[in-house]
Design a protein around this motif. Sequence first.
Motif, PDB file in Angstrom:
ATOM      1  N   LYS A  95      58.913  60.741  21.635  1.00  0.00           N
ATOM      2  CA  LYS A  95      58.040  60.259  22.697  1.00  0.00           C
ATOM      3  C   LYS A  95      56.600  60.492  22.234  1.00  0.00           C
ATOM      4  O   LYS A  95      56.315  61.408  21.471  1.00  0.00           O
ATOM      5  CB  LYS A  95      58.284  61.001  24.011  1.00  0.00           C
ATOM      6  CG  LYS A  95      59.675  60.848  24.566  1.00  0.00           C
ATOM      7  CD  LYS A  95      59.902  59.467  25.080  1.00  0.00           C
ATOM      8  CE  LYS A  95      61.256  59.373  25.773  1.00  0.00           C
ATOM      9  NZ  LYS A  95      61.599  58.021  26.128  1.00  0.00           N
ATOM     10  N   SER A  96      55.688  59.665  22.712  1.00  0.00           N
ATOM     11  CA  SER A  96      54.277  59.808  22.363  1.00  0.00           C
ATOM     12  C   SER A  96      53.429  59.413  23.563  1.00  0.00           C
ATOM     13  O   SER A  96      53.659  58.373  24.167  1.00  0.00           O
ATOM     14  CB  SER A  96      53.919  58.912  21.179  1.00  0.00           C
ATOM     15  OG  SER A  96      52.516  58.909  20.963  1.00  0.00           O
ATOM     16  N   THR A  97      52.459  60.230  23.890  1.00  0.00           N
ATOM     17  CA  THR A  97      51.533  59.878  24.962  1.00  0.00           C
ATOM     18  C   THR A  97      50.411  58.983  24.444  1.00  0.00           C
ATOM     19  O   THR A  97      49.705  58.359  25.224  1.00  0.00           O
ATOM     20  CB  THR A  97      50.931  61.142  25.609  1.00  0.00           C
ATOM     21  OG1 THR A  97      50.310  61.929  24.594  1.00  0.00           O
ATOM     22  CG2 THR A  97      52.024  61.963  26.297  1.00  0.00           C
ATOM     23  N   ASP A  98      50.243  58.904  23.114  1.00  0.00           N
ATOM     24  CA  ASP A  98      49.222  58.048  22.506  1.00  0.00           C
ATOM     25  C   ASP A  98      49.713  57.621  21.122  1.00  0.00           C
ATOM     26  O   ASP A  98      49.691  58.414  20.176  1.00  0.00           O
ATOM     27  CB  ASP A  98      47.895  58.803  22.397  1.00  0.00           C
ATOM     28  CG  ASP A  98      46.749  57.920  21.946  1.00  0.00           C
ATOM     29  OD1 ASP A  98      46.942  57.074  21.046  1.00  0.00           O
ATOM     30  OD2 ASP A  98      45.647  58.092  22.488  1.00  0.00           O
ATOM     31  N   SER A 146      49.454  59.444  17.356  1.00  0.00           N
ATOM     32  CA  SER A 146      50.679  59.821  16.632  1.00  0.00           C
ATOM     33  C   SER A 146      50.706  59.184  15.250  1.00  0.00           C
ATOM     34  O   SER A 146      51.018  59.843  14.252  1.00  0.00           O
ATOM     35  CB  SER A 146      51.926  59.408  17.420  1.00  0.00           C
ATOM     36  OG  SER A 146      52.012  60.135  18.619  1.00  0.00           O
ATOM     37  N   ASN A 149      54.116  49.392  23.186  1.00  0.00           N
ATOM     38  CA  ASN A 149      54.731  50.656  23.598  1.00  0.00           C
ATOM     39  C   ASN A 149      55.709  51.241  22.586  1.00  0.00           C
ATOM     40  O   ASN A 149      56.432  52.188  22.909  1.00  0.00           O
ATOM     41  CB  ASN A 149      55.445  50.473  24.937  1.00  0.00           C
ATOM     42  CG  ASN A 149      54.472  50.138  26.042  1.00  0.00           C
ATOM     43  OD1 ASN A 149      53.406  50.730  26.140  1.00  0.00           O
ATOM     44  ND2 ASN A 149      54.815  49.163  26.857  1.00  0.00           N
ATOM     45  N   LYS A 180      56.030  55.011  23.609  1.00  0.00           N
ATOM     46  CA  LYS A 180      54.940  55.449  24.464  1.00  0.00           C
ATOM     47  C   LYS A 180      55.482  55.874  25.813  1.00  0.00           C
ATOM     48  O   LYS A 180      56.361  55.237  26.380  1.00  0.00           O
ATOM     49  CB  LYS A 180      53.923  54.329  24.642  1.00  0.00           C
ATOM     50  CG  LYS A 180      52.734  54.764  25.494  1.00  0.00           C
ATOM     51  CD  LYS A 180      51.553  53.883  25.273  1.00  0.00           C
ATOM     52  CE  LYS A 180      50.349  54.218  26.105  1.00  0.00           C
ATOM     53  NZ  LYS A 180      50.101  55.574  26.454  1.00  0.00           N
ATOM     54  N   THR A 181      54.951  56.981  26.306  1.00  0.00           N
ATOM     55  CA  THR A 181      55.327  57.489  27.616  1.00  0.00           C
ATOM     56  C   THR A 181      54.091  58.027  28.320  1.00  0.00           C
ATOM     57  O   THR A 181      53.154  58.495  27.666  1.00  0.00           O
ATOM     58  CB  THR A 181      56.391  58.593  27.512  1.00  0.00           C
ATOM     59  OG1 THR A 181      56.767  59.012  28.832  1.00  0.00           O
ATOM     60  CG2 THR A 181      55.889  59.805  26.748  1.00  0.00           C
ATOM     61  N   GLU A 182      54.086  57.933  29.625  1.00  0.00           N
ATOM     62  CA  GLU A 182      53.020  58.520  30.437  1.00  0.00           C
ATOM     63  C   GLU A 182      53.423  59.914  30.907  1.00  0.00           C
ATOM     64  O   GLU A 182      52.597  60.691  31.350  1.00  0.00           O
ATOM     65  CB  GLU A 182      52.716  57.630  31.648  1.00  0.00           C
ATOM     66  CG  GLU A 182      52.258  56.221  31.276  1.00  0.00           C
ATOM     67  CD  GLU A 182      50.946  56.194  30.499  1.00  0.00           C
ATOM     68  OE1 GLU A 182      50.079  57.039  30.762  1.00  0.00           O
ATOM     69  OE2 GLU A 182      50.805  55.320  29.621  1.00  0.00           O
ATOM     70  N   LEU A 215      54.881  63.830  30.808  1.00  0.00           N
ATOM     71  CA  LEU A 215      54.717  65.007  29.975  1.00  0.00           C
ATOM     72  C   LEU A 215      55.900  65.077  29.012  1.00  0.00           C
ATOM     73  O   LEU A 215      57.055  64.963  29.436  1.00  0.00           O
ATOM     74  CB  LEU A 215      54.670  66.270  30.847  1.00  0.00           C
ATOM     75  CG  LEU A 215      54.582  67.596  30.114  1.00  0.00           C
ATOM     76  CD1 LEU A 215      53.250  67.700  29.377  1.00  0.00           C
ATOM     77  CD2 LEU A 215      54.723  68.739  31.104  1.00  0.00           C
ATOM     78  N   VAL A 216      55.623  65.227  27.738  1.00  0.00           N
ATOM     79  CA  VAL A 216      56.693  65.287  26.745  1.00  0.00           C
ATOM     80  C   VAL A 216      57.238  66.708  26.716  1.00  0.00           C
ATOM     81  O   VAL A 216      56.537  67.653  26.394  1.00  0.00           O
ATOM     82  CB  VAL A 216      56.192  64.852  25.348  1.00  0.00           C
ATOM     83  CG1 VAL A 216      57.303  64.990  24.330  1.00  0.00           C
ATOM     84  CG2 VAL A 216      55.667  63.427  25.391  1.00  0.00           C
TER      85      VAL A 216
END
Length: 117
Positions: free
Chosen positions: A14-17, A21, A39, A54-56, A58-59
Amino acid sequence: MKTPNIHINYIEFKSTDLEVSKTFYSKAFGWTFTDYGPNYTAFENAGISGGFEKTEALVNNGVLVVLHHKNLENIKQKVITLGGKISVDIFSFPGGKRFHFLDPSGNELAIWCESDD
């Protein structure tokens, strides 16, 4: 080369950005990337293929181990029979289809196969 059944075949993070990454992993480890829309980005040159989604959110435990099997319906039934729970039912993506499941301890994994067409 034919892809073997039920071996670890792909790993997803997963990546918030995604841009952060990609910069980090390319500069730190020499990984290369191919974007698949806004995404998702896949990586190579890491010893195993994988990608970042991409995820919004919290990983927390952001790694998804992806297995391969030539018959998703058969392996899905076997997973269920042995106590696994389907967390994401079979869906298609460019080049294949897959499903996600939780093992009896709650670890999430996925199994994919190539598209029939």
